[in-house]
Design a protein around this motif. Structure first.
Motif, PDB file in Angstrom:
ATOM      1  N   TYR A 112       3.577  16.939 -39.300  1.00  0.00           N
ATOM      2  CA  TYR A 112       2.758  17.986 -39.904  1.00  0.00           C
ATOM      3  C   TYR A 112       3.561  18.688 -41.001  1.00  0.00           C
ATOM      4  O   TYR A 112       4.600  19.294 -40.719  1.00  0.00           O
ATOM      5  CB  TYR A 112       2.348  18.991 -38.831  1.00  0.00           C
ATOM      6  N   PRO A 113       3.106  18.628 -42.266  1.00  0.00           N
ATOM      7  CA  PRO A 113       3.874  19.218 -43.358  1.00  0.00           C
ATOM      8  C   PRO A 113       3.515  20.670 -43.645  1.00  0.00           C
ATOM      9  O   PRO A 113       3.572  21.124 -44.793  1.00  0.00           O
ATOM     10  CB  PRO A 113       3.513  18.308 -44.544  1.00  0.00           C
ATOM     11  N   GLY A 114       3.088  21.379 -42.613  1.00  0.00           N
ATOM     12  CA  GLY A 114       2.712  22.772 -42.774  1.00  0.00           C
ATOM     13  C   GLY A 114       3.558  23.687 -41.913  1.00  0.00           C
ATOM     14  O   GLY A 114       4.604  23.296 -41.396  1.00  0.00           O
ATOM     15  N   THR A 115       3.093  24.911 -41.724  1.00  0.00           N
ATOM     16  CA  THR A 115       3.825  25.911 -40.960  1.00  0.00           C
ATOM     17  C   THR A 115       3.251  26.064 -39.558  1.00  0.00           C
ATOM     18  O   THR A 115       2.117  25.648 -39.277  1.00  0.00           O
ATOM     19  CB  THR A 115       3.753  27.278 -41.657  1.00  0.00           C
ATOM     20  N   GLY A 116       4.032  26.701 -38.698  1.00  0.00           N
ATOM     21  CA  GLY A 116       3.541  27.017 -37.368  1.00  0.00           C
ATOM     22  C   GLY A 116       2.359  27.955 -37.411  1.00  0.00           C
ATOM     23  O   GLY A 116       1.487  27.924 -36.536  1.00  0.00           O
ATOM     24  N   TYR A 117       2.291  28.777 -38.453  1.00  0.00           N
ATOM     25  CA  TYR A 117       1.173  29.719 -38.593  1.00  0.00           C
ATOM     26  C   TYR A 117      -0.148  28.966 -38.769  1.00  0.00           C
ATOM     27  O   TYR A 117      -1.118  29.196 -38.040  1.00  0.00           O
ATOM     28  CB  TYR A 117       1.413  30.650 -39.781  1.00  0.00           C
ATOM     29  N   THR A 118      -0.211  28.057 -39.748  1.00  0.00           N
ATOM     30  CA  THR A 118      -1.468  27.332 -39.963  1.00  0.00           C
ATOM     31  C   THR A 118      -1.765  26.365 -38.820  1.00  0.00           C
ATOM     32  O   THR A 118      -2.930  26.071 -38.537  1.00  0.00           O
ATOM     33  CB  THR A 118      -1.449  26.554 -41.293  1.00  0.00           C
ATOM     34  N   TRP A 119      -0.741  25.872 -38.161  1.00  0.00           N
ATOM     35  CA  TRP A 119      -0.911  24.964 -37.034  1.00  0.00           C
ATOM     36  C   TRP A 119      -1.757  25.596 -35.929  1.00  0.00           C
ATOM     37  O   TRP A 119      -2.603  24.929 -35.323  1.00  0.00           O
ATOM     38  CB  TRP A 119       0.464  24.587 -36.505  1.00  0.00           C
ATOM     39  N   SER A 120      -1.559  26.883 -35.687  1.00  0.00           N
ATOM     40  CA  SER A 120      -2.191  27.524 -34.530  1.00  0.00           C
ATOM     41  C   SER A 120      -3.214  28.598 -34.878  1.00  0.00           C
ATOM     42  O   SER A 120      -3.907  29.096 -33.988  1.00  0.00           O
ATOM     43  CB  SER A 120      -1.107  28.143 -33.630  1.00  0.00           C
ATOM     44  N   HIS A 121      -3.325  28.958 -36.168  1.00  0.00           N
ATOM     45  CA  HIS A 121      -4.315  29.960 -36.556  1.00  0.00           C
ATOM     46  C   HIS A 121      -5.567  29.293 -37.108  1.00  0.00           C
ATOM     47  O   HIS A 121      -5.578  28.107 -37.423  1.00  0.00           O
ATOM     48  CB  HIS A 121      -3.727  30.934 -37.572  1.00  0.00           C
ATOM     49  N   PHE A 122      -6.611  30.088 -37.279  1.00  0.00           N
ATOM     50  CA  PHE A 122      -7.920  29.536 -37.604  1.00  0.00           C
ATOM     51  C   PHE A 122      -8.085  29.200 -39.088  1.00  0.00           C
ATOM     52  O   PHE A 122      -7.542  29.853 -39.975  1.00  0.00           O
ATOM     53  CB  PHE A 122      -9.027  30.499 -37.192  1.00  0.00           C
ATOM     54  N   CYS A 123      -8.876  28.164 -39.305  1.00  0.00           N
ATOM     55  CA  CYS A 123      -9.293  27.736 -40.636  1.00  0.00           C
ATOM     56  C   CYS A 123     -10.750  27.284 -40.513  1.00  0.00           C
ATOM     57  O   CYS A 123     -11.264  27.104 -39.405  1.00  0.00           O
ATOM     58  CB  CYS A 123      -8.410  26.580 -41.119  1.00  0.00           C
ATOM     59  N   ASP A 124     -11.432  27.131 -41.640  1.00  0.00           N
ATOM     60  CA  ASP A 124     -12.786  26.580 -41.599  1.00  0.00           C
ATOM     61  C   ASP A 124     -12.945  25.520 -42.668  1.00  0.00           C
ATOM     62  O   ASP A 124     -12.051  25.306 -43.498  1.00  0.00           O
ATOM     63  CB  ASP A 124     -13.861  27.677 -41.710  1.00  0.00           C
TER      64      ASP A 124
END
Length: 380
Positions: free
Chosen positions: A219-231
Motif C-alpha cells: 500500500y503506497p499510502g499512509t496509515g491515516y487513509t488506510w483506516s479512515h473513510f473515503c467515498d
C-alpha cells in the motif's frame, strides 16, 4: 437526419463518465427517452467501444475553434442537451483554466452559432477538488489547508483560481438562455482506457505487475487513509444523476455532489483487489512507502508490455492506462474524503451504489469489456 425529441452531445465520450452517460441514455427507461446520442472526443473511440452506443461520433479537438465549428456543424442545430465530461490536464492550474475554458467556450459557440439552436441545458461534471483545491504533485498537496468534511455544495469557493470555478462561470454567463447543472463527483470507478484519472484501473495494473514479478502488493499510502473513510462515484450512478437533473425542472441551476452514498476504507478496497487479482494481501506498512513509489512504478513499462503480450490483452501502454501520481496523491490525503449527498436526495435523486460491489463490477468489465476477445485485464 431524424433528431426529433431529446438529442444529447457528450463531449469526452470515450472516458469513464462519458461512456456511462451514452449507455444510460440509450436505455428505454432513461428520463427523456428516446434519445439521439452524439459523442465527441479528440481521439477516435478505442476498439472495445461498441458502435451501437452512439448515433454519431464526431472527432474534434475542442481547443481548436475552427475544427470544433466544422465538426459540430452537421449536428449543432439539433442538440438539445450538452453533457460536459471533457478534461484537459496541464502542468499548472493557470494552464488548466486556460485550456478547459477555451474548450467549453468553443463548443458552446459552435452549438449556438448562427441562431436556430435547440440547446437548452448543459450538465457540467467537475469534482471534489472544488472543495480542497487542485493537486498535481506532492508540493501542491502540502499546500492544502484545513478541509471541512463532509463536503457540502454550499461551501464557499477557495481563495485561489481553479478551472472548475471558471467553467461554472462560463455556464452562468449563458443564464437564462440555457439551464445548467453541476455534478461534483468523488473518485470515479468505471472502465475506460481513455480516462486521465482511472484509479481503479491503476490499482488493477499495479496488482498484475506485483503478481507477475512475485513482489508484495504494498500500500503506497499512509496509515491515516488506510483506516479512515473515503467515498467514490460509480460512473453509472454519476451518469444517472446527470440525466435525472437534465430532465428535472427543480434541479436547474444547482450543483450536486454525486457519490455512491456509502463510505469505505482503503483497507477494504486493498483486501478486495488483492482477492480479485490473486495477490497476497499486505497490511499498511508501518513506514510510509514515499513518493519514490511513483517513479519506480513508471519504470515498469516493460513489465506491463510482457503481461499484455503473454495474456493476449488489448494493446495498451503503462503510461496510457495507469495514473500512479493521482493514486499516490489520493492515498496520502490528510483528511477524510467524504461528501454529503443530502442535497441530491432532497431534490429527488435517491439512488445509491454499494462501493465494494461497484469495484467487483468494473473489474469484471476490465476482464471482458463488451465481450471483446482482447480484454483490458486478466485474472487467474
Amino acid at each position: 437526419m431524424e433528431t426529433e425529441g431529446s438529442v444529447a452531445l457528450i463531449v469526452g465520450v470515450t472516458g469513464m463518465a462519458g461512456f456511462s452517460i451514452a449507455q444510460a441514455l440509450k436505455r428505454p427507461e432513461a428520463p427523456g427517452a428516446p434519445w439521439t446520442v452524439y459523442g465527441s472526443s479528440r481521439r477516435p473511440p478505442p476498439s472495445w467501444f461498441p458502435e451501437t452506443t452512439l448515433d454519431r461520433f464526431l472527432q474534434l479537438d475542442a481547443l481548436d475553434r475552427d475544427w470544433t465549428v466544422r465538426a459540430l456543424a452537421p449536428v449543432a442545430a439539433h442538440v438539445t442537451h450538452l453533457f460536459w465530461v471533457a478534461l484537459a490536464s496541464r502542468e499548472s492550474e493557470e494552464e488548466n483554466i486556460q485550456a478547459n475554458s477555451a474548450m467549453m467556450a468553443n463548443v458552446l459557440r459552435a452549438l449556438v452559432l448562427g441562431g436556430g439552436s435547440r440547446l437548452r441545458h448543459v450538465a457540467l461534471q467537475t469534482g471534489t477538488k472544488h472543495y480542497f483545491g487542485p493537486f498535481v504533485d506532492t508540493v501542491s498537496m502540502s499546500r492544502i489547508g484545513p478541509v471541512e468534511v463532509p463536503f457540502r455544495e454550499d461551501a464557499p469557493r477557495l481563495p485561489y483560481p481553479q478551472f472548475y470555478y471558471a467553467l461554472e462561470d462560463i455556464l452562468s454567463s449563458y443564464t437564462p438562455k440555457l439551464t445548467w447543472t453541476v455534478h461534483r463527483s468523488s473518485l470515479i470507478f468505471g472502465a475506460s482506457t481513455c480516462s486521465v484519472n482511472n484509479l481503479l484501473l491503476t490499482l488493477a495494473v499495479y496488482a498484475l505487475i506485483c503478481r507477475h514479478e512475485g513482489s508484495p502488493y504494498v500500500y503506497p499510502g499512509t496509515g491515516y487513509t488506510w483506516s479512515h473513510f473515503c467515498d467514490a462515484s460509480d460512473s453509472g450512478l454519476l451518469a444517472e444523476q446527470q440525466i435525472w437533473a437534465a430532465m428535472s425542472p427543480a434541479a436547474k441551476y444547482q450543483a450536486f455532489n454525486c457519490t455512491n452514498g456509502d463510505v469505505f476504507t482503503w483497507r477494504s478496497i486493498w483486501k478486495l483487489v488483492s482477492e480479485l487479482f490473486h495477490v497476497d494481501f499486505s497490511d499498511c506498512p508501518s513506514k510510509p512507502v514515499g513518493p519514490t513509489w511513483v517513479g519506480e512504478m513508471k519504470k515498469k513499462a516493460h513489465v506491463w508490455d510482457a503481461i499484455v503480450e503473454e495474456n493476449g490483452l488489448l494493446k495498451t501502454s503503462l503510461e496510457g492506462i495507469a495514473t500512479f501520481e493521482a493514486l499516490y496523491a489520493v492515498l496520502n490525503f490528510g483528511f477524510q474524503h467524504v461528501c454529503s449527498m443530502n442535497k441530491s436526495r432532497e431534490y429527488g435523486f435517491v439512488k445509491s451504489v454499494d462501493t465494494l460491489k461497484s469495484v467487483r463490477k468494473w473489474v469484471e468489465r476490465f476482464e471482458g469489456y463488451e465481450h471483446n476477445p482482447q480484454r483490458l485485464m486478466e485474472r487467474m
